[in-house]
Every structure is written in C-alpha cells, then in structure tokens.
Scaffold this active site. Structure first.
Site, PDB file in Angstrom:
ATOM      1  N   ASN A   4      28.127   0.891   6.737  1.00  0.00           N
ATOM      2  CA  ASN A   4      29.488   0.639   7.195  1.00  0.00           C
ATOM      3  C   ASN A   4      29.820  -0.824   6.917  1.00  0.00           C
ATOM      4  OD1 ASN A   4      29.808   3.277   8.269  1.00  0.00           O
ATOM      5  ND2 ASN A   4      28.659   2.662  10.089  1.00  0.00           N
ATOM      6  N   ARG A  41      14.353   1.094  14.858  1.00  0.00           N
ATOM      7  CA  ARG A  41      15.087   2.274  15.315  1.00  0.00           C
ATOM      8  C   ARG A  41      16.410   1.868  15.972  1.00  0.00           C
ATOM      9  NH1 ARG A  41      12.678   6.927  14.263  1.00  0.00           N
ATOM     10  NH2 ARG A  41      10.463   6.761  13.764  1.00  0.00           N
ATOM     11  N   ASP A  42      17.453   2.656  15.673  1.00  0.00           N
ATOM     12  CA  ASP A  42      18.758   2.420  16.296  1.00  0.00           C
ATOM     13  C   ASP A  42      18.661   2.681  17.797  1.00  0.00           C
ATOM     14  OD1 ASP A  42      21.910   2.434  15.030  1.00  0.00           O
ATOM     15  OD2 ASP A  42      21.644   2.992  17.135  1.00  0.00           O
ATOM     16  N   ILE A  43      19.316   1.843  18.572  1.00  0.00           N
ATOM     17  CA  ILE A  43      19.250   1.956  20.030  1.00  0.00           C
ATOM     18  C   ILE A  43      19.985   3.198  20.537  1.00  0.00           C
ATOM     19  CG2 ILE A  43      21.345   0.647  20.650  1.00  0.00           C
ATOM     20  CD1 ILE A  43      19.574  -0.882  22.681  1.00  0.00           C
ATOM     21  N   HIS A  49      21.979   2.374   7.609  1.00  0.00           N
ATOM     22  CA  HIS A  49      21.463   3.399   8.509  1.00  0.00           C
ATOM     23  C   HIS A  49      20.734   4.430   7.653  1.00  0.00           C
ATOM     24  CE1 HIS A  49      24.444   2.546  11.910  1.00  0.00           C
ATOM     25  NE2 HIS A  49      25.045   1.946  10.892  1.00  0.00           N
ATOM     26  N   GLU A  96      30.347  -2.393  13.193  1.00  0.00           N
ATOM     27  CA  GLU A  96      30.333  -2.998  14.523  1.00  0.00           C
ATOM     28  C   GLU A  96      29.508  -4.275  14.575  1.00  0.00           C
ATOM     29  OE1 GLU A  96      29.109   0.006  17.292  1.00  0.00           O
ATOM     30  OE2 GLU A  96      30.774   1.317  16.729  1.00  0.00           O
ATOM     31  N   VAL A  97      28.386  -4.279  13.890  1.00  0.00           N
ATOM     32  CA  VAL A  97      27.514  -5.456  13.920  1.00  0.00           C
ATOM     33  C   VAL A  97      27.630  -6.176  12.570  1.00  0.00           C
ATOM     34  CG1 VAL A  97      25.155  -6.297  14.181  1.00  0.00           C
ATOM     35  CG2 VAL A  97      25.918  -4.304  15.495  1.00  0.00           C
ATOM     36  N   HIS A 138      23.397  -3.949   7.468  1.00  0.00           N
ATOM     37  CA  HIS A 138      22.385  -2.962   7.837  1.00  0.00           C
ATOM     38  C   HIS A 138      22.720  -1.663   7.139  1.00  0.00           C
ATOM     39  CE1 HIS A 138      25.656  -3.000  10.787  1.00  0.00           C
ATOM     40  NE2 HIS A 138      25.473  -1.690  10.940  1.00  0.00           N
TER      41      HIS A 138
HETATM   42  P1  5GP Z   1      27.611  -0.154  12.613  1.00  0.00           P
HETATM   43  O1  5GP Z   1      28.680   0.583  13.338  1.00  0.00           O
HETATM   44  O2  5GP Z   1      27.831  -1.644  12.618  1.00  0.00           O
HETATM   45  O3  5GP Z   1      27.350   0.390  11.241  1.00  0.00           O
HETATM   46  O4  5GP Z   1      26.276   0.169  13.384  1.00  0.00           O
HETATM   47  C1  5GP Z   1      25.708  -0.665  14.345  1.00  0.00           C
HETATM   48  C2  5GP Z   1      24.525   0.092  14.921  1.00  0.00           C
HETATM   49  O5  5GP Z   1      23.725  -0.808  15.635  1.00  0.00           O
HETATM   50  C3  5GP Z   1      24.911   1.214  15.894  1.00  0.00           C
HETATM   51  O6  5GP Z   1      24.382   2.449  15.403  1.00  0.00           O
HETATM   52  C4  5GP Z   1      24.280   0.794  17.212  1.00  0.00           C
HETATM   53  O7  5GP Z   1      23.762   1.877  17.953  1.00  0.00           O
HETATM   54  C5  5GP Z   1      23.200  -0.162  16.752  1.00  0.00           C
HETATM   55  N1  5GP Z   1      22.876  -1.204  17.711  1.00  0.00           N
HETATM   56  C6  5GP Z   1      23.748  -2.005  18.381  1.00  0.00           C
HETATM   57  N2  5GP Z   1      23.093  -2.875  19.172  1.00  0.00           N
HETATM   58  C7  5GP Z   1      21.767  -2.621  18.994  1.00  0.00           C
HETATM   59  C8  5GP Z   1      20.582  -3.204  19.543  1.00  0.00           C
HETATM   60  O8  5GP Z   1      20.608  -4.125  20.345  1.00  0.00           O
HETATM   61  N3  5GP Z   1      19.390  -2.678  19.109  1.00  0.00           N
HETATM   62  C9  5GP Z   1      19.343  -1.660  18.207  1.00  0.00           C
HETATM   63  N4  5GP Z   1      18.124  -1.231  17.858  1.00  0.00           N
HETATM   64  N5  5GP Z   1      20.436  -1.098  17.667  1.00  0.00           N
HETATM   65  C10 5GP Z   1      21.636  -1.571  18.060  1.00  0.00           C
END
Ligand code: 5GP
Length: 124
Positions: A97, A34-36, A112, A105-106, A110
């Site tokens: 993304n 699950r997303d945080i 979503h 961001e990460v 991944h």
């Molecule tokens: P991006 O913007 O890279 O597509 O999405 C990164 C996602 O990772 C965001 O929706 C953010 O809430 C989620 N996220 C960031 N850090 C963590 C974490 O430590 N644990 C979890 N479960 N989700 C995270």
C-alpha cells in the site's frame, strides 16, 4: 512532492528496538515480522531497514545491496511460511500500500505477505 520520512513512525521505532515485534527474519538490510492485526493465518510484513516510505522510492533510490537483500528476504519469508506455489504451497498475496490512494497507514515501506487462506479477488 518528495516523500518525507517521519523517524517517529511505528516501524522506525520497531527498527530501533523501542517497540517489540514478532520477528520472522532479520538480515543486514531487512526485517520481517508478523503483523499485529493479521488479516489471514499468515500475515508477515517485510520492511527495509533504510528510511524509505514507498516501494517506488526504494526501487529507484536504494542501493543494489539493499534491493537484493530485500527481494531475497521476501523469497525467504515465502519459503519459511510454506506458501510458494511452485513448491507445493497454496500461494499468497504480496501487497505494498502506497500513499493516499493506496491507503498506506504506516509511512515506512512495507510489503504484506498474506496467505494461509483463499484471499478472494484482488480488489473488492
Ligand atoms: P498499511 O495499511 O500501512 O499497508 O499497513 C500497516 C500494517 O501495519 C497494518 O496491517 C497494521 O496491522 C500493522 N501494524 C501497525 N502497527 C503495528 C505494530 O506496532 N506492530 C506490528 N507488528 N504491526 C503493526
């Protein structure tokens, strides 16, 4: 420029067990959790265990076993969430993304899986 993988990114740390996560599904090559900061009632991230940054890189370079495992895991997560439109679910959105313009961001691949409410038009 080729993707360079940062082994200290947050999802790599989750995969190593250094940071806790709310796991939904784990398979040989894939983890779903699950997303945080959920953007909807259902918000699950599906990641390969391998060191891939973007979906295109994964699609072109991952082994058949990894691609099949990841793809089936996405299906299983949709099933577990009960969002499959063909099975009476109300639908979902799958987002990957990627890179700067994709506002990733990460830097670990991944997707979503987002659902549980009407999500509006794809791009605002
Ligand atoms: P991006 O913007 O890279 O597509 O999405 C990164 C996602 O990772 C965001 O929706 C953010 O809430 C989620 N996220 C960031 N850090 C963590 C974490 O430590 N644990 C979890 N479960 N989700 C995270």
């Amino acid at each position: 420029m080729p993707n360079t993988y940062d082994p200290q990114n947050i999802f790599a740390r989750i995969l190593r067990g250094e940071i806790p996560n709310n796991t939904v599904l784990e398979t040989e090559h894939t983890l779903a959790f699950r997303d945080i900061a959920p953007q909807a009632p259902d918000h699950v991230l599906v990641i390969p265990k391998g060191a891939y940054v973007t979906y295109d890189e994964f699609a072109l370079n991952a082994s058949d076993a990894e691609v099949v495992d990841f793809t089936r895991a996405v299906g299983e997560v949709c099933k577990m969430l009960g969002v499959q439109p063909g099975e009476g679910g109300a639908g979902y959105r799958m987002i990957a993304n990627s890179g700067e313009n994709g506002v990733q961001e990460v830097p670990h691949l991944h997707v979503h899986i987002v659902g549980g409410r009407h999500l509006g038009k794809m791009l605002g």
